[in-house]
Design a protein around this motif. Structure first.
Motif, PDB file in Angstrom:
ATOM      1  N   GLU A 140      24.551  -2.090  -5.966  1.00 55.79           N
ATOM      2  CA  GLU A 140      24.826  -3.336  -6.667  1.00 55.79           C
ATOM      3  C   GLU A 140      23.635  -4.270  -6.444  1.00 55.79           C
ATOM      4  OE1 GLU A 140      28.138  -4.306  -8.043  1.00 55.79           O
ATOM      5  OE2 GLU A 140      28.365  -2.126  -8.007  1.00 55.79           O
ATOM      6  N   THR A 141      23.199  -4.942  -7.493  1.00 56.04           N
ATOM      7  CA  THR A 141      22.121  -5.917  -7.328  1.00 56.04           C
ATOM      8  C   THR A 141      22.699  -7.216  -6.772  1.00 56.04           C
ATOM      9  OG1 THR A 141      20.635  -4.989  -8.967  1.00 56.04           O
ATOM     10  CG2 THR A 141      20.501  -7.354  -8.634  1.00 56.04           C
ATOM     11  N   LEU A 142      21.980  -7.798  -5.807  1.00 53.12           N
ATOM     12  CA  LEU A 142      22.466  -9.021  -5.161  1.00 53.12           C
ATOM     13  C   LEU A 142      21.874 -10.256  -5.846  1.00 53.12           C
ATOM     14  CD1 LEU A 142      21.858  -7.849  -1.474  1.00 53.12           C
ATOM     15  CD2 LEU A 142      24.016  -7.749  -2.750  1.00 53.12           C
ATOM     16  N   MET A 143      22.648 -11.318  -5.890  1.00 55.61           N
ATOM     17  CA  MET A 143      22.155 -12.580  -6.440  1.00 55.61           C
ATOM     18  C   MET A 143      20.926 -13.031  -5.647  1.00 55.61           C
ATOM     19  SD  MET A 143      22.741 -14.719  -8.802  1.00 55.61           S
ATOM     20  CE  MET A 143      21.785 -16.170  -9.231  1.00 55.61           C
ATOM     21  N   PHE A 144      19.887 -13.450  -6.365  1.00 58.12           N
ATOM     22  CA  PHE A 144      18.606 -13.819  -5.759  1.00 58.12           C
ATOM     23  C   PHE A 144      18.085 -12.705  -4.844  1.00 58.12           C
ATOM     24  CE2 PHE A 144      20.454 -18.165  -6.484  1.00 58.12           C
ATOM     25  CZ  PHE A 144      19.539 -18.580  -7.432  1.00 58.12           C
ATOM     26  N   ASN A 145      18.408 -11.455  -5.201  1.00 63.33           N
ATOM     27  CA  ASN A 145      17.956 -10.290  -4.444  1.00 63.33           C
ATOM     28  C   ASN A 145      18.347 -10.373  -2.973  1.00 63.33           C
ATOM     29  OD1 ASN A 145      16.727  -7.768  -4.369  1.00 63.33           O
ATOM     30  ND2 ASN A 145      14.699  -8.593  -3.907  1.00 63.33           N
ATOM     31  N   GLY A 146      19.473 -11.034  -2.694  1.00 62.30           N
ATOM     32  CA  GLY A 146      19.948 -11.138  -1.321  1.00 62.30           C
ATOM     33  C   GLY A 146      19.373 -12.319  -0.551  1.00 62.30           C
ATOM     34  N   TYR A 147      18.619 -13.182  -1.220  1.00 63.68           N
ATOM     35  CA  TYR A 147      18.017 -14.343  -0.547  1.00 63.68           C
ATOM     36  C   TYR A 147      18.681 -15.651  -0.970  1.00 63.68           C
ATOM     37  CZ  TYR A 147      14.558 -10.857   0.730  1.00 63.68           C
ATOM     38  OH  TYR A 147      13.956  -9.731   1.213  1.00 63.68           O
ATOM     39  N   ALA A 148      19.933 -15.565  -1.439  1.00 62.35           N
ATOM     40  CA  ALA A 148      20.627 -16.754  -1.964  1.00 62.35           C
ATOM     41  C   ALA A 148      20.714 -17.864  -0.913  1.00 62.35           C
ATOM     42  CB  ALA A 148      22.015 -16.366  -2.452  1.00 62.35           C
ATOM     43  N   GLU A 149      20.992 -17.461   0.323  1.00 62.11           N
ATOM     44  CA  GLU A 149      21.146 -18.462   1.378  1.00 62.11           C
ATOM     45  C   GLU A 149      19.882 -19.318   1.520  1.00 62.11           C
ATOM     46  OE1 GLU A 149      22.083 -17.979   5.997  1.00 62.11           O
ATOM     47  OE2 GLU A 149      23.269 -16.636   4.714  1.00 62.11           O
TER      48      GLU A 149
END
Lengths: 198, 319
Positions: B295-304
């Motif tokens: 699954e692709t993560l929002m902001f490639n996992g850098y959302a925080e």
């Protein structure tokens, strides 16, 4: 009907030319030469070979008309079936190697991505042509019906080129070559139809 | 778990050879220093950065894992599966043809809305910058991804040194333009040179990296040598390679891909599984070296770290 030796040789050459890429692909996969994503290479090669063979199939009739050599007509079904084989392999490679037979996702990509719909539509059009390409079916259908049905090959080729065109990201050299080749073949067909009224 | 994928015994450099190379490097650096010190023999900019950078890369660098402990993608895949259209559109074209890129000497022009503009040899750009290794995820718009150990320094550190004015709202980057050596630039696939743009707050974000190394060595040409951008929460095409010019501007120009196809490539190009693309489904990705899809993560996992930059924006519209 008695075939001359050159026709047998030609049919043999068609067989070799159409099957060779499969051996090459298998060997390259075995040797690990297909790069970081071998499945992607398989999808690309099968698609390219299939579309190219479809073009060559369409070129066999005008080649016969220009040269008068009957070998082209004799080998036309053979190469057409090879084109279908490669395009079917292309779709199965995408579904199996690329999408891992994940049906919900295959369905979703078909809905989301237009080029996949065009490609699948082309193959669906080609399937009845492959099925009705054998002598007995052809005779049972009658010449006129068969002929009309098999004109769908031009629609399928158009869908195939469209599929290739819209999936291309930036460099349209190859899609343009395929589109140009198809345009010439369609014009030849129309010219022939107007000249012979058939 | 080992830090990097293990290397077969046959590919490990024998110690004698390794030490001979180190010795040669030290000698070359010393010789270079002698030659360069009075500036008498040749201009300072020629063939200077490579040796100096190699020397720094050979020392212990601070290392940060910003990819949640995921294993790095194999070196062989990172360096043979590339999009670098300056060398052709095939994935292996960059590896095949990028030896034609001349990277040393290299200089970087920094201009526009800054107090200290100029054209600087790369060794001057690098001097005084604290290098560190960072493990980042990279997500390509073509729905594949990798985990890559870059070496570099924050772009913010370079920009601050040149003191942006209050009118600097965007940062424009340009890649090298050299059709004689870059075969892909002989055809107008894109409007060369390649151009990318970041908003100033994106450029100043601590995750935005100027990379000069990969896997502990100087960048291979196909990965954007000698200096490239890495913006881990955006699609890979934003991370422009082989940078020769950085300009701070008030009004932003179009990026190369925006100009080519604005419906497909937005200015922001933030990794976003919810924004559809006509060419690739963005909800999932193929991690190179793995089977199946992630699954692709929002902001490639850098959302925080980065979501606040886009607070209140409609990301369906500003894709």
């Amino acid at each position: 009907m008695k075939h001359h030796a050159p026709i047998y040789v030609f049919r043999l050459l068609v067989l070799m030319a159409c099957s060779m890429p499969a051996g090459w692909l298998a060997w390259q996969w075995f040797c690990g030469n297909l790069g970081a994503v071998p499945s992607e290479a398989v999808v690309h090669v099968t698609g390219r070979v299939g579309l190219s063979l479809l073009m060559v199939t369409l070129a066999f009739s005008p080649a016969f008309r220009f040269t008068g050599w009957v070998g082209f007509m004799v080998a036309r079904r053979q190469i057409g079936l090879w084109a279908f084989f490669w395009l079917l392999a292309h779709m199965l490679a995408w579904m199996g190697l690329d999408q891992y037979w994940d049906w919900p996702w295959i369905r979703r990509e078909m809905i989301e991505l237009p080029y996949i719909r065009y490609g699948v539509a082309a193959l669906l059009l080609l399937a009845p042509l492959a099925v009705t390409s054998f002598g007995r079916v052809r005779r049972a259908m009658g010449w006129t019906a068969w002929h009309w049905l098999h004109r769908l090959v031009y629609v399928a080729a158009g869908l195939g080129v469209t599929h290739f065109w819209i999936l291309t990201r930036a460099d349209y050299l190859w899609p343009s070559l395929y589109a140009g080749a198809l345009a010439v073949l369609v014009l030849l067909r129309l010219y022939d139809a107007s000249a012979h009224r058939c | 778990m080992p830090r990097y994928p293990s290397i077969p015994e046959s590919e490990v450099t024998p110690r004698e050879l390794f030490e001979a190379r180190r010795g040669f490097l030290r000698a070359s650096v010393a010789l270079g220093a002698v030659a360069a010190s009075p500036g008498l023999f040749w201009p300072r900019s020629s063939h200077a950065w490579q040796g100096l950078l190699e020397q720094r890369l050979a020392t212990e660098l601070p290392s940060r894992d910003l990819a949640s402990g995921e294993a790095p993608t194999a070196h062989g895949d990172v360096t043979t599966y590339n999009n670098f259209y300056e060398f052709g559109t095939g994935k292996r074209d960059p590896e095949t043809f990028s030896h034609q890129l001349v990277t040393d000497p290299w200089s970087l022009t920094i201009e526009g809305e800054i107090d200290k503009p100029g054209t600087f040899p790369l060794e001057d750009v690098l001097s005084g910058q604290t290098l560190e290794e960072r493990l980042y995820r990279l997500r390509c718009v073509e729905a594949w991804s990798m985990v890559i150990p870059w070496v570099g320094f924050p772009l913010a550190d370079l920009l601050k040194r040149h003191q942006p004015t209050s009118r600097a709202r965007y940062v424009v980057f340009e890649s090298i333009h050299d059709p004689d050596n870059l075969r892909g630039q002989r055809r107008a696939i894109l409007d060369w040179p390649y151009r990318e743009v970041l908003r100033i707050d994106e450029a100043m974000h601590p995750l935005t990296l100027l990379a000069v190394g990969l896997y502990g060595e100087t960048l291979p040409n196909q990965n954007g040598a000698p200096i490239r951008l890495v913006v881990p929460w955006k699609y890979g095409f934003k991370s422009i390679k082989s940078i020769v010019r950085i300009a701070l501007v008030e009004k932003r120009p179009l990026t190369s891909w925006e100009e080519r196809n604005p419906e497909e490539y937005g200015f922001y190009a933030n990794v976003n599984p919810a924004v559809e693309h006509p060419r690739w489904s963005q909800a999932r990705e193929r991690r190179i070296g793995e089977n199946g899809r992630r699954e692709t993560l929002m902001f490639n996992g850098y959302a925080e770290e980065v979501a606040h930059l886009y607070a209140g924006m409609d990301l369906q519209r500003h894709y």
